[in-house]
Structures are given as C-alpha cells and as structure tokens.
Scaffold this active site. Structure first.
Site, PDB file in Angstrom:
ATOM      1  N   ASP A 216       0.862  -1.174   0.000  1.00  0.00           N
ATOM      2  CA  ASP A 216       0.000   0.000   0.000  1.00  0.00           C
ATOM      3  C   ASP A 216       0.898   1.224   0.000  1.00  0.00           C
ATOM      4  O   ASP A 216       1.680   1.409   0.923  1.00  0.00           O
ATOM      5  CB  ASP A 216      -0.909  -0.007   1.230  1.00  0.00           C
ATOM      6  CG  ASP A 216      -1.894   1.152   1.200  1.00  0.00           C
ATOM      7  OD1 ASP A 216      -2.921   1.021   0.519  1.00  0.00           O
ATOM      8  OD2 ASP A 216      -1.620   2.178   1.842  1.00  0.00           O
ATOM      9  N   GLU A 308      -2.411  -1.610  -5.686  1.00  0.00           N
ATOM     10  CA  GLU A 308      -3.700  -1.052  -6.031  1.00  0.00           C
ATOM     11  C   GLU A 308      -3.610  -0.318  -7.355  1.00  0.00           C
ATOM     12  O   GLU A 308      -2.575   0.266  -7.662  1.00  0.00           O
ATOM     13  CB  GLU A 308      -4.095  -0.045  -4.965  1.00  0.00           C
ATOM     14  CG  GLU A 308      -5.359  -0.367  -4.247  1.00  0.00           C
ATOM     15  CD  GLU A 308      -5.587   0.641  -3.140  1.00  0.00           C
ATOM     16  OE1 GLU A 308      -6.740   0.969  -2.905  1.00  0.00           O
ATOM     17  OE2 GLU A 308      -4.611   1.080  -2.520  1.00  0.00           O
ATOM     18  N   CYS A 383     -15.476  -6.868  14.556  1.00  0.00           N
ATOM     19  CA  CYS A 383     -14.640  -7.790  15.323  1.00  0.00           C
ATOM     20  C   CYS A 383     -13.716  -7.064  16.294  1.00  0.00           C
ATOM     21  O   CYS A 383     -12.991  -7.703  17.056  1.00  0.00           O
ATOM     22  CB  CYS A 383     -13.831  -8.696  14.400  1.00  0.00           C
ATOM     23  SG  CYS A 383     -12.594  -7.810  13.444  1.00  0.00           S
ATOM     24  N   ASP A 390      -2.972   1.852   6.741  1.00  0.00           N
ATOM     25  CA  ASP A 390      -2.263   1.393   5.545  1.00  0.00           C
ATOM     26  C   ASP A 390      -1.900  -0.084   5.640  1.00  0.00           C
ATOM     27  O   ASP A 390      -1.928  -0.805   4.638  1.00  0.00           O
ATOM     28  CB  ASP A 390      -1.005   2.240   5.320  1.00  0.00           C
ATOM     29  CG  ASP A 390      -1.348   3.704   5.074  1.00  0.00           C
ATOM     30  OD1 ASP A 390      -2.430   3.953   4.510  1.00  0.00           O
ATOM     31  OD2 ASP A 390      -0.548   4.576   5.456  1.00  0.00           O
TER      32      ASP A 390
HETATM   33 ZN   LIG Z   1     -13.303  -6.850  11.506  1.00  0.00          ZN
END
Ligand SMILES: [Zn+2]
Length: 459
Positions: A216, A308, A383, A390
């Site tokens: 990234d 990307e 979660c 990044d």
């Molecule tokens: Zn998560």
C-alpha cells in the site's frame, strides 16, 4: 529473456565537449522548429483554401508526417536553412525530426481516438531557454572504453564518465548486451548519457516464490507492506525539501524575467534559479533511488506482489493530494514493479480501482461505508480489530492474491506474466473515473463523456 533497458551515467564534460553537445542539441531544435513551421504552413494553407471553396483534390498537397519524409524534405532544404549543417552529426537533425514525427503521430492518434490517456496538444515550437538540450545517436561507434570510465560517441568522441560503467561493460564484454542508441542530455544541471540497450537477461526466480506481499503506497511512508514492514521515505528527502522551499523563497526575492514589461532576468536570479533547479533534481534523485531500491527488493524476494490500481491522474487533479502523490511516485512504483516482477520470474497483480482495500477489515472482511482520509487507524466495529490504516489495506491486497489463486477469478487484473502476450493492453484501456462498469459503483458517466475506455476493455 530479451529486454530493452536503459543504462544511464553522469558525464564530466570538458567546456569544449559541452559546447559541442550544445551545438548538436541546438541543431536538433533547429530541424524540429523548421519542420514544424512547414507542417503548420501547409495545414494553414489547406484550411484557407477550403474556406475559398477549393475542391479537395486541388488543395495544396499535404505533407507526410513520417520520419523518412521529414528527413527527405530537411535534406532538400538544409543548405538554405542551415548552411552550417556539416558542423553537426546528421543524427542531431534526426533527433529533432524524430521528436516531431512522434509528437505529430501522438497528436493525430489522440484526435482519432487511437491513443489512450490524456489529450495531447499540437506540437509547439521549442525555445532555446525552455527546452532540455538533448541529442540521440542511433548509428556509428558507441562503446564503453576498457577502463570503464569513458565512453566513445560519434562526433563527440571520448567523454569522461562521472561514475563507472562496469555493469554495462560486463554485459557488453560477455555478449549479453547490444547498444541500440545513446542519448546525451542535460538533466537538472548535470550532463548524462543514457544507453538504450537490448539485454539478454538470465531467467531468475524470486527468493521466496510462494510468498505474497501486498503493497500500500502511503503518504507518510514510501510504502506499507502486508508483512507489517513500514518502508520509510529515503533519508535526507525531508531535509532536501526544506532546502527547496528556502531556495524558492530566495528566488522570488530576485528580479526574474517578465514578459509583459520585457524585463530581463538578473544575474542573481539566474544563479538562484540554477540552484533551485539542482535542488529539485536532487529531490527527484533521492526519490527515484528509494523507489528503485524498494521495487527491486520486492520483485527479487516475493513471488507475487499485489498493488492497487490508483487513479493517479484523477488524484493529481486534487490540489491537496497532488504534492503527496507525486512525492511518493505512485504510478512509477507500479510501472517499476510491472517490469521487475517480469524480469525476476514473479508476477504483479493490480487490484481493481474500485476494490475497497482501505475500507475492508482484514480480520473479518466487514466493509465500512465511509473512511475519511484523516482516520489513520482502522477500528473494526464488527470484530474490534485495531491496526494501522495502511497496514490493513496492504493485508487486504495480499489476501486478494490468495483468494484469486483458489477461486480463479476475483476483482483483480492480472499483470506481469501475461504482459508479454498482451503488451500494454490493459494499461492502454485503463478505465477513467465516471465510466465504471455497471454494478460496480453507482457512478453515472458525466454528460458528453464517451464510454470508449469501457467498451475497449470489454473486448
Ligand atoms: Zn473486523
């Protein structure tokens, strides 16, 4: 595998040699400007005749824009235009005519829609002050001397290198390289020679063929890897940028040129401008060095690299992001990774532009609707994972490659290995913002915009 690559070396020219190179560069500019003026004159003449109602077949004959045709007309006219032409190598004039032929072709291809990318303007005249002096030799003796500290070029003779050419010399000695052309140009106040070389590269495999790394490109760091490594910007870069700002201020206090009043620049302005130019060159050298070291390491180590597909042109239009993006050299990173993974036997995967790598949770896969750029840490509400923004994106990119290997398809664009079979195919038909495929985003193409890019991609 055969690859065409460049070897670039800094030169230490003597004042006599520098004058000779500048004369050649000037000759290239004269030929370019002369041919451009002729092309324009014929185009204007034909346009004027059309307004008088002259039929198409009776119009002034149009000029051919090909390099051989331009060269023929130059050779017919050079005695009158440049009676001094014997003082320079014919390659100098060829440099200028070749640049014009390519500029005209790019312009006409762009107009007829054959060329992707941003719109090209019609070629403009070159000025002695603004243009970069450069001359390219494609024939004649071009070699590296046995001491590896000198090169020999046609007409210019033996030029001293600022650095050793041992890497190129080794390849030339063992017959795995062939010099195709040599270009001498001034870049940031320093003369350089770039050899365009056809190299027979040995097949390689990456250090860890099975490993996958997501990259990234960040704003605060050069890159963040999915392994958790933060690759810093090269040292000295920030210091060089501070100096850049200081020199810019110093320049603005001096008397520069002014077109409206005819003010000529002062000597102090010229010196300050040269200082600023050298500082700019240093910043770009530092950046290029850091980028090359990173991409070489990635391509040599990992079997699969995932990046990307950033819309660099679109992001550059945002003035607040522009400086950071050019700093990091986003587009350049991808370009280097593409050829370096191919050289090293790895592959590059470019994630689709619309893949939400930043907004997805790398732990559980939940996708956030919104994630402002100012939020530097990713906090998942599902979660509860908390990690660097990044790093989260880099992990998502790496996971994309593993997902693709098992499922066989996914929101990715394969690159690297299949580049050879479809050279530039995917690059050329890059999708523009506002022309998204239906179902991927809700963006409606703006009024008047064609969807050529999308259609070309669908083939
Ligand atoms: Zn998560």
């Amino acid at each position: 595998m055969k690859a065409v690559q460049a070897y670039r070396f800094a030169l230490d020219l003597t004042p006599v040699q520098e004058r000779a190179v500048l004369a050649h560069a000037g000759a290239a500019r004269v030929a370019y400007n002369w041919a451009l003026a002729r092309v324009k004159a014929v185009m204007d003449q034909r346009a004027a005749e059309r307004t008088y109602g002259v039929s198409e077949e009776l119009l002034t004959a149009s000029l051919s824009w090909s390099l051989p045709a331009l060269r023929r007309s130059w050779n017919a006219a050079k005695d009158g235009v440049a009676p001094w032409w014997r003082e320079c190598s014919k390659e100098a004039f060829n440099t200028g005519l070749d640049a014009l032929a390519r500029a005209l072709k790019n312009w006409s291809d762009c107009r007829s829609g054959k060329r992707a990318g941003r719109a090209m303007g019609f070629p403009r005249f070159r000025s002695r002050r603004r243009s970069v002096p450069s001359v390219r030799f494609t024939t004649g003796t071009m070699r590296v001397e046995a001491d590896r500290k000198h090169v020999v070029l046609p007409r210019l003779g033996r030029l001293k290198l600022h650095e050793s050419a041992r890497k190129l010399a080794r390849r030339l000695d063992n017959g795995t390289a062939r010099i195709m052309s040599a270009t001498v140009r001034r870049d940031g106040g320093r003369w350089q020679v770039a050899f365009c070389v056809e190299v027979d590269r040995a097949d390689r495999t990456p250090g860890c063929p099975g490993s996958v790394v997501g990259v990234d490109v960040g704003v605060t760091h050069l890159a963040v890897l999915s392994t958790g490594e933060l690759v810093d910007n090269p040292r000295h870069l920030a210091a060089a940028q501070t100096r850049l700002r200081r020199l810019g201020r110093a320049l603005s206090r001096k008397t520069g040129p002014d077109r409206r009043t005819g003010q000529r620049p002062s000597q102090r302005w010229a010196r300050a401008s040269a200082r600023l130019g050298r500082a700019h060159a240093r910043v770009s050298n530092l950046r290029r060095d850091g980028l090359h070291k990173l991409t070489t390491r990635l391509a040599r180590t990992h079997g699969t690299v995932v990046v990307e597909d950033l819309n660099v042109a679109g992001m550059l239009r945002n003035p607040r992001l522009a400086r950071h993006i050019t700093d990091a050299g986003f587009g350049e990173l991808r370009r280097q990774l593409a050829y370096k993974t191919a050289w090293n036997g790895g592959r590059l995967i470019v994630a689709d532009r619309w893949y939400p790598s930043s907004k997805t949770c790398s732990g559980c896969g939940a996708v956030k609707a919104k994630l402002p750029l100012s939020e530097r840490t990713y906090t998942c509400t599902t979660c509860g994972i908390i990690l660097d923004r990044d790093l989260n994106a880099a992990r998502n990119l790496a996971a994309l490659a593993t997902g693709m290997d098992t499922a066989g398809s996914g929101p990715v664009t394969g690159r690297g290995a299949d580049r050879k079979t479809r050279p530039g195919g995917l690059v050329a038909t890059k999708r523009q913002p506002g022309t998204a495929n239906a179902g991927q985003t809700g963006t409606v193409p703006p009024q008047g915009r064609t969807t050529d890019h999308m259609l070309a991609r669908a083939h």
